[in-house]
Design a protein around this motif. Structure first.
Motif, PDB file in Angstrom:
ATOM      1  N   THR A  92       0.901  -1.138   0.138  1.00 40.46           N
ATOM      2  CA  THR A  92       0.005  -0.082  -0.001  1.00 40.46           C
ATOM      3  C   THR A  92       0.862   1.268   0.011  1.00 40.46           C
ATOM      4  OG1 THR A  92      -0.242   0.019   2.363  1.00 40.46           O
ATOM      5  CG2 THR A  92      -1.769  -1.267   1.418  1.00 40.46           C
TER       6      THR A  92
ATOM      7  N   ASP B 168      -1.838   7.757   1.756  1.00 42.66           N
ATOM      8  CA  ASP B 168      -2.966   8.152   1.295  1.00 42.66           C
ATOM      9  C   ASP B 168      -2.543   9.762   0.979  1.00 42.66           C
ATOM     10  OD1 ASP B 168      -4.712   6.290   1.710  1.00 42.66           O
ATOM     11  OD2 ASP B 168      -5.399   6.944   3.822  1.00 42.66           O
TER      12      ASP B 168
ATOM     13  N   HIS C  66      -5.419  15.881   1.289  1.00 44.07           N
ATOM     14  CA  HIS C  66      -7.148  16.226   0.954  1.00 44.07           C
ATOM     15  C   HIS C  66      -7.136  17.374  -0.169  1.00 44.07           C
ATOM     16  CE1 HIS C  66      -8.378  15.060   5.712  1.00 44.07           C
ATOM     17  NE2 HIS C  66      -7.985  14.124   4.941  1.00 44.07           N
TER      18      HIS C  66
ATOM     19  N   VAL D 231      -7.125  15.022  -3.656  1.00 44.11           N
ATOM     20  CA  VAL D 231      -8.272  14.635  -3.680  1.00 44.11           C
ATOM     21  C   VAL D 231      -9.283  15.305  -4.493  1.00 44.11           C
ATOM     22  CG1 VAL D 231      -9.916  12.997  -2.936  1.00 44.11           C
ATOM     23  CG2 VAL D 231      -7.808  12.869  -2.123  1.00 44.11           C
TER      24      VAL D 231
ATOM     25  N   LEU E  40      -8.108   2.398  -4.472  1.00 46.84           N
ATOM     26  CA  LEU E  40      -7.381   3.805  -4.101  1.00 46.84           C
ATOM     27  C   LEU E  40      -7.800   3.996  -2.425  1.00 46.84           C
ATOM     28  CD1 LEU E  40      -7.731   6.121  -6.886  1.00 46.84           C
ATOM     29  CD2 LEU E  40      -5.737   5.063  -6.310  1.00 46.84           C
ATOM     30  N   SER E  41      -8.976   3.649  -2.179  1.00 44.46           N
ATOM     31  CA  SER E  41      -9.403   3.729  -0.537  1.00 44.46           C
ATOM     32  C   SER E  41      -8.494   2.656   0.212  1.00 44.46           C
ATOM     33  CB  SER E  41     -10.830   3.469  -0.551  1.00 44.46           C
ATOM     34  OG  SER E  41     -11.108   1.936  -0.727  1.00 44.46           O
TER      35      SER E  41
ATOM     36  N   GLY F 260      -5.590   2.014  -0.713  1.00 43.54           N
ATOM     37  CA  GLY F 260      -4.010   2.480  -0.692  1.00 43.54           C
ATOM     38  C   GLY F 260      -3.308   1.701  -1.640  1.00 43.54           C
TER      39      GLY F 260
ATOM     40  N   ALA G 104      -0.221   9.147  -7.389  1.00 46.74           N
ATOM     41  CA  ALA G 104      -1.458   9.315  -6.609  1.00 46.74           C
ATOM     42  C   ALA G 104      -2.334  10.418  -7.503  1.00 46.74           C
ATOM     43  CB  ALA G 104      -1.045   9.716  -5.184  1.00 46.74           C
TER      44      ALA G 104
ATOM     45  N   TYR H 217      -5.870   9.451  -9.088  1.00 49.27           N
ATOM     46  CA  TYR H 217      -7.385   9.637  -8.669  1.00 49.27           C
ATOM     47  C   TYR H 217      -7.985  10.570  -9.692  1.00 49.27           C
ATOM     48  CZ  TYR H 217      -6.948   8.633  -3.593  1.00 49.27           C
ATOM     49  OH  TYR H 217      -6.997   8.002  -2.405  1.00 49.27           O
TER      50      TYR H 217
ATOM     51  N   TRP I  18     -15.743   6.516  -1.087  1.00 50.43           N
ATOM     52  CA  TRP I  18     -14.551   5.819  -0.839  1.00 50.43           C
ATOM     53  C   TRP I  18     -13.406   6.895  -0.797  1.00 50.43           C
ATOM     54  CZ3 TRP I  18     -15.936   0.866  -3.767  1.00 50.43           C
ATOM     55  CH2 TRP I  18     -16.638   0.145  -3.314  1.00 50.43           C
TER      56      TRP I  18
ATOM     57  N   PRO J 133     -12.147  12.383   1.789  1.00 50.95           N
ATOM     58  CA  PRO J 133     -11.605  12.320   3.185  1.00 50.95           C
ATOM     59  C   PRO J 133     -12.974  12.361   3.999  1.00 50.95           C
ATOM     60  CG  PRO J 133     -10.498  14.102   1.655  1.00 50.95           C
ATOM     61  CD  PRO J 133     -11.728  13.443   0.941  1.00 50.95           C
TER      62      PRO J 133
END
Length: 237
Positions: A16, A19, A22, A25, A114-115, A117, A166, A170, A233, A236
């Protein structure tokens, strides 16, 4: 490749990653929304949805025992998947229904990864699926489109930092989730202009003796449910 390298790659694939922040995302969600809503960007980015759409047709055709003859992707972002087998029955119905449902469902599967990791697993998994699809492409534009997409995923996963990986992962997942409904809207509008009855919804209507509009509602429902579940998912808590 020595055993140590193989072990390292396996650890990277199954392991993993941290994350993302925020703001990343949220920013990728807004970028995906802009790419879907803007006509200028949609003309280009819709190619990604077409790849997922036709890939969905092809995958389900193979899984249901049909013979996949080939896939074509066109410069107007349309596509065509040709398979052989029974012209009716569950296999044909599932194959026809897989196109418009594939992008949001792939986005939902990506959101699940992704949720948890698994950013690297998503990037490498997408690359593998694109390589498999490439074997079945039967026209030059389709080959070019899939090769570019595959090279992009491969380059990001091998040559960029964890933060860039990442962001790209996303953005790709958000795009499939947010963009899942727009092709259905285009399908609905196209049916009013084109009365030939050649759309997936019309074909499904004939196969199941149900109204084509019912299948359009189902496509909308799957796109909306995938977006809501995927957002839960990804966003945040």
């Amino acid at each position: 490749m020595n055993p140590a390298s193989i072990h390292q790659m396996w650890d990277r694939l199954t392991g993993t990653q941290p994350d993302p922040s925020h703001w990343l995302v949220g920013a990728t969600a807004l970028l995906a929304l802009a790419a879907v809503l803007s006509r200028a960007t949609w003309r280009v980015t819709r190619n990604a949805v077409t790849i997922a759409h036709e890939g969905g047709h092809g995958l389900i055709a193979l899984l249901t025992g049909r013979r996949l003859d080939g896939i074509r992707l066109h410069s107007d972002t349309s596509g065509l998947t040709v398979s052989r087998g029974k012209p009716h029955g569950p296999g044909m119905v599932l194959t026809a229904a897989a196109g418009y449902t594939a992008p949001p469902l792939l986005g939902l599967a990506g959101a699940a990864l992704l949720s948890a990791g698994h950013i690297t697993a998503l990037l490498w998994g997408a690359t593998a699926l694109l390589l498999i699809m490439l074997v079945m492409i039967r026209n030059a534009y389709g080959v070019l489109t899939v090769v570019i997409a595959c090279a992009l995923f491969l380059a990001v996963s091998w040559l960029t930092s964890a933060q860039v990986q990442a962001a790209f992962a996303y953005l790709a997942v958000w795009f499939l989730l947010v963009g899942g409904a727009r092709p259905v809207t285009e399908l609905q509008r196209g049916r009013h202009r084109d009365r030939t009855g050649s759309s997936d919804a019309d074909q499904l209507g004939r196969l199941t003796h149900t109204p084509a509009g019912l299948w359009i509602l189902l496509f909308y429902a799957i796109a909306l449910c995938s977006l809501v579940a995927g957002a839960r998912w990804l966003l945040p808590r």
